[in-house]
Design an enzyme around this catalytic site. Structure first.
Site, PDB file in Angstrom:
ATOM      1  N   GLY A  44       4.160 -14.621   9.559  1.00 60.59           N
ATOM      2  CA  GLY A  44       4.495 -15.459   8.426  1.00 60.59           C
ATOM      3  C   GLY A  44       3.659 -15.196   7.195  1.00 60.59           C
ATOM      4  O   GLY A  44       3.422 -16.103   6.405  1.00 60.59           O
ATOM      5  N   ASP A  73      -0.127  -0.502  -2.698  1.00 63.80           N
ATOM      6  CA  ASP A  73      -1.418  -0.489  -2.000  1.00 63.80           C
ATOM      7  C   ASP A  73      -2.560  -0.092  -2.926  1.00 63.80           C
ATOM      8  O   ASP A  73      -3.722  -0.025  -2.487  1.00 63.80           O
ATOM      9  CB  ASP A  73      -1.375   0.426  -0.774  1.00 63.80           C
ATOM     10  CG  ASP A  73      -1.037   1.872  -1.098  1.00 63.80           C
ATOM     11  OD1 ASP A  73      -0.302   2.113  -2.066  1.00 63.80           O
ATOM     12  OD2 ASP A  73      -1.515   2.768  -0.374  1.00 63.80           O
ATOM     13  N   ASP A 160      -4.549   9.158  -4.472  1.00 60.23           N
ATOM     14  CA  ASP A 160      -3.606   9.701  -3.491  1.00 60.23           C
ATOM     15  C   ASP A 160      -3.045  11.000  -4.074  1.00 60.23           C
ATOM     16  O   ASP A 160      -2.621  11.036  -5.232  1.00 60.23           O
ATOM     17  CB  ASP A 160      -2.460   8.724  -3.236  1.00 60.23           C
ATOM     18  CG  ASP A 160      -2.866   7.562  -2.340  1.00 60.23           C
ATOM     19  OD1 ASP A 160      -4.028   7.533  -1.892  1.00 60.23           O
ATOM     20  OD2 ASP A 160      -2.015   6.687  -2.103  1.00 60.23           O
ATOM     21  N   ASP A 192      -8.682  11.454  -0.480  1.00 50.65           N
ATOM     22  CA  ASP A 192      -7.605  10.852   0.311  1.00 50.65           C
ATOM     23  C   ASP A 192      -7.506  11.488   1.699  1.00 50.65           C
ATOM     24  O   ASP A 192      -7.333  12.699   1.830  1.00 50.65           O
ATOM     25  CB  ASP A 192      -6.303  11.031  -0.472  1.00 50.65           C
ATOM     26  CG  ASP A 192      -5.060  10.605   0.285  1.00 50.65           C
ATOM     27  OD1 ASP A 192      -5.157   9.836   1.248  1.00 50.65           O
ATOM     28  OD2 ASP A 192      -3.958  11.055  -0.124  1.00 50.65           O
ATOM     29  N   HIS A 361      12.637  14.000   4.146  1.00 53.40           N
ATOM     30  CA  HIS A 361      11.484  13.353   3.536  1.00 53.40           C
ATOM     31  C   HIS A 361      10.312  14.315   3.605  1.00 53.40           C
ATOM     32  O   HIS A 361      10.166  15.061   4.578  1.00 53.40           O
ATOM     33  CB  HIS A 361      11.120  12.058   4.267  1.00 53.40           C
ATOM     34  CG  HIS A 361       9.800  11.489   3.833  1.00 53.40           C
ATOM     35  ND1 HIS A 361       9.607  10.946   2.579  1.00 53.40           N
ATOM     36  CD2 HIS A 361       8.604  11.410   4.475  1.00 53.40           C
ATOM     37  CE1 HIS A 361       8.357  10.540   2.475  1.00 53.40           C
ATOM     38  NE2 HIS A 361       7.729  10.812   3.600  1.00 53.40           N
ATOM     39  N   HIS A 365       1.190  12.873   0.565  1.00 55.34           N
ATOM     40  CA  HIS A 365      -0.247  12.997   0.826  1.00 55.34           C
ATOM     41  C   HIS A 365      -0.591  14.397   1.335  1.00 55.34           C
ATOM     42  O   HIS A 365       0.162  15.000   2.102  1.00 55.34           O
ATOM     43  CB  HIS A 365      -0.697  11.962   1.859  1.00 55.34           C
ATOM     44  CG  HIS A 365      -0.554  10.551   1.393  1.00 55.34           C
ATOM     45  ND1 HIS A 365      -1.540   9.895   0.693  1.00 55.34           N
ATOM     46  CD2 HIS A 365       0.476   9.670   1.521  1.00 55.34           C
ATOM     47  CE1 HIS A 365      -1.129   8.668   0.421  1.00 55.34           C
ATOM     48  NE2 HIS A 365       0.088   8.507   0.905  1.00 55.34           N
ATOM     49  N   ASP A 439       0.870 -15.540   0.842  1.00 57.72           N
ATOM     50  CA  ASP A 439       2.302 -15.543   0.569  1.00 57.72           C
ATOM     51  C   ASP A 439       2.440 -15.436  -0.937  1.00 57.72           C
ATOM     52  O   ASP A 439       2.186 -16.392  -1.661  1.00 57.72           O
ATOM     53  CB  ASP A 439       2.923 -16.841   1.077  1.00 57.72           C
ATOM     54  CG  ASP A 439       4.426 -16.902   0.854  1.00 57.72           C
ATOM     55  OD1 ASP A 439       4.902 -16.277  -0.106  1.00 57.72           O
ATOM     56  OD2 ASP A 439       5.105 -17.565   1.647  1.00 57.72           O
TER      57      ASP A 439
END
Length: 550
Positions: A44, A73, A160, A192, A361, A365, A439
């Site tokens: 939750g 992120d 990254d 990274d 795909h 990275h 949340d």
């Protein structure tokens, strides 16, 4: 003597995501990124942010916040930080374009300052820290690394990255700049580590275009492509494949719609005027004339792809013969959720294609060969692997060892690396770090609390038992009960009498004075029922005692 420089990771070292790092020198602080982590368990919670208390306590020392790129992120926790820390935020054009609506939605004002690769920005007035942005290739436009000028020499932060020899757009990775920095001397490289366990080099983003066209050519009906909404280069390649086969393009998912509109308005995405199609017109097109771009690559329950898989999407239904392409990597921890969505798609008759023999795909990275190439170009005296779980960090440190770097330091969140005139060391005292479970929509960043999350995990693992007891207010004698009610407790049925008897025995042992304390009676009831449940079921469910006085 030059003042020491301290590297303070607040997130991203020990996990994939939640990236946030502080660089401190002479009482001034520069922050690199401030991201979130998406939970991979059903507790939750919408998202997890780093505990930013250490920065809030030093808010007057923070001179600048530098953003390497616009992924969640790396920027997702900025609304929480910028409520309290009023420092300029430096980022490239697309990065800031993604950030602005998030801040507006949260009602947070910020001093956003656009920069371009090659530009240098100080971390506040009279600060000994300044950062130069340099271009890197990643799975989002305008990604950059940072080269910090500090009292202890140059610190290079990779952001990254991958080293893509054929980028779809943009300047490509500025390897020459990193090499020039290395020739001048790099005291520390922060790099990274996400794909450190993968040998060789990552494939170029350009490889995906051919694989998509091959898949489109064989598709008998509609084509659905799920990818990250921020991967504008991937979206461009999907659009190119759709255009090659005369398919119009429909968008599913709020973030997909907003990012595509944003990228078009800024000139990062080229769609012919005839191609975009809305609903309900898209439903009326012949199957061979429609391509649908959707969110939901990681099996998120509320995403457009998951709703399609469950047959709950209000705009479209899947049909036998539809092709669904997952143009993304399964992020570690999300494999089960993605697998469930794939199974549900197949049950609806769709064909599902994902990363495998064909490069539908490619990662954004760097893999081992690229990581080692960056180390060789930078020629750092010291090396800290960043952005990864501990196994990724450890493997990346091993790559640095193979490149001859002697000063290698494996850090986790909270551990502080100090660069001084006399050397480089990890300080004995870490800074406080942690996770904030929140949340975003309902609480606007308010911490749900670690204990709440712990209780939710316990409820999910063992269930809940409610024990209701009625006692005499004057004497504490039991009038009725305990009545027991359970939800999600395996083995409960048939054990009620034993549980009730155990509880009554424990209550009988209370002293007359203890009987008059509701708190004492509740705790005795809770412990007795939980102990008996453990003996009967082998589990320790949450027990909620309710004592009513008459």
């Amino acid at each position: 003597m030059a003042p020491p420089v301290r590297i303070v990771p607040l997130g991203g070292l020990g996990e994939i995501g939640m990236n946030c790092m502080a660089i401190e020198a002479d009482g001034r602080i520069a922050v690199v990124d401030c991201g979130i982590l998406f939970p991979n368990e059903p507790i939750g919670v919408d998202l997890i942010a780093p505990d930013l208390g250490w920065l809030r306590e030093r808010r007057e020392q923070v001179g600048a916040i530098y953003l390497t790129h616009g992924h969640e992120d790396h920027i997702g926790a900025l609304p929480f930080l910028l409520r309290d820390v009023k420092a300029p935020v430096y980022g490239t054009r697309f990065t800031l374009a993604l950030l602005r609506p998030r801040l507006d939605e949260a009602g947070v004002a910020a001093d956003l300052r656009e920069v371009a690769p090659g530009e240098l920005r100080p971390a506040g007035e009279a600060s000994p820290l300044a950062a130069e942005f340099y271009a890197v290739t990643h799975s989002i436009p305008d990604a950059c690394g940072l080269a910090f000028s500090t009292p202890q020499g140059t610190i290079v932060h990779s952001g990254d990255f991958k080293i893509d020899p054929r980028p779809i757009a943009g300047p490509g990775f500025d390897l020459a700049r990193v090499e020039a920095l290395g020739a001048r001397g790099v005291r520390l490289l922060l790099s990274d580590s996400t794909n450190s366990e993968r040998p060789g080099s990552s494939l170029s983003e350009a490889e995906v275009g051919a694989a998509l066209e091959e898949a489109f050519e064989r598709a008998p009906g509609r084509v659905f492509v799920a990818c990250f909404a921020s991967n504008i280069h991937r979206i461009q390649q999907v659009a190119n494949a759709a255009r090659a086969f005369g398919r119009r393009l429909a968008l599913l998912g709020r973030s997909m719609e907003s990012n595509v509109r944003l990228a078009q308005s800024l000139g990062y995405l080229d769609l012919p005027a005839w191609m975009p199609v809305g609903f309900p017109e898209a439903r009326e097109l012949p199957p061979k004339e429609l391509c649908v771009l959707t969110t939901g690559t990681q099996g998120e329950p509320r995403s457009a792809l998951s709703r399609l898989a469950r047959g709950e999407h209000p705009d479209l239904d899947l049909a036998p013969g539809d092709l669904v392409i997952l143009s993304s990597r399964f992020i570690p921890g999300n494999e089960v959720a993605v697998g469930e969505v794939v199974n549900a798609l197949c049950r609806r008759g769709a064909q599902v294609a994902y990363e495998g023999l064909r490069p539908l795909h490619v990662s954004g990275h760097a893999q081992e060969a690229e990581q080692r190439r960056l180390i060789a170009l930078a020629r750092p005296e010291h090396f800290v692997p960043i952005h990864g779980e501990y196994r990724h960090l450890a493997r990346h440190a091993a790559h640095a060892a193979s490149e001859g770097v002697r000063g290698r330091h494996l850090l986790l969140d909270g551990q502080v690396l100090e660069l001084g005139d006399g050397g480089v060391s990890v300080l004995a005292e870490p800074v406080p770090v942690g996770r904030v479970y929140t949340d975003r929509d309902a609480l606007l960043g308010q911490d749900i609390g670690a204990m709440v999350v712990k209780d939710r995990r316990l409820l999910a693992e063992a269930g809940l038992c409610i024990a209701v007891l009625v006692v005499d207010k004057a004497t504490g004698a039991v009038i009725r009960g305990p009545e027991l009610f359970a939800r999600g407790v395996a083995g409960f049925e048939g054990a009620e009498d034993e549980l009730r008897a155990e509880a009554l025995r424990a209550l009988d042992e209370l002293t007359p004075q203890a009987r008059l304390s509701v708190e004492e009676v509740q705790e005795t009831l809770r412990v007795a029922v939980r102990r008996s449940l453990k003996r009967a079921t082998g589990k320790r469910p949450t027990v909620l005692p309710v004592v009513l006085e008459l």
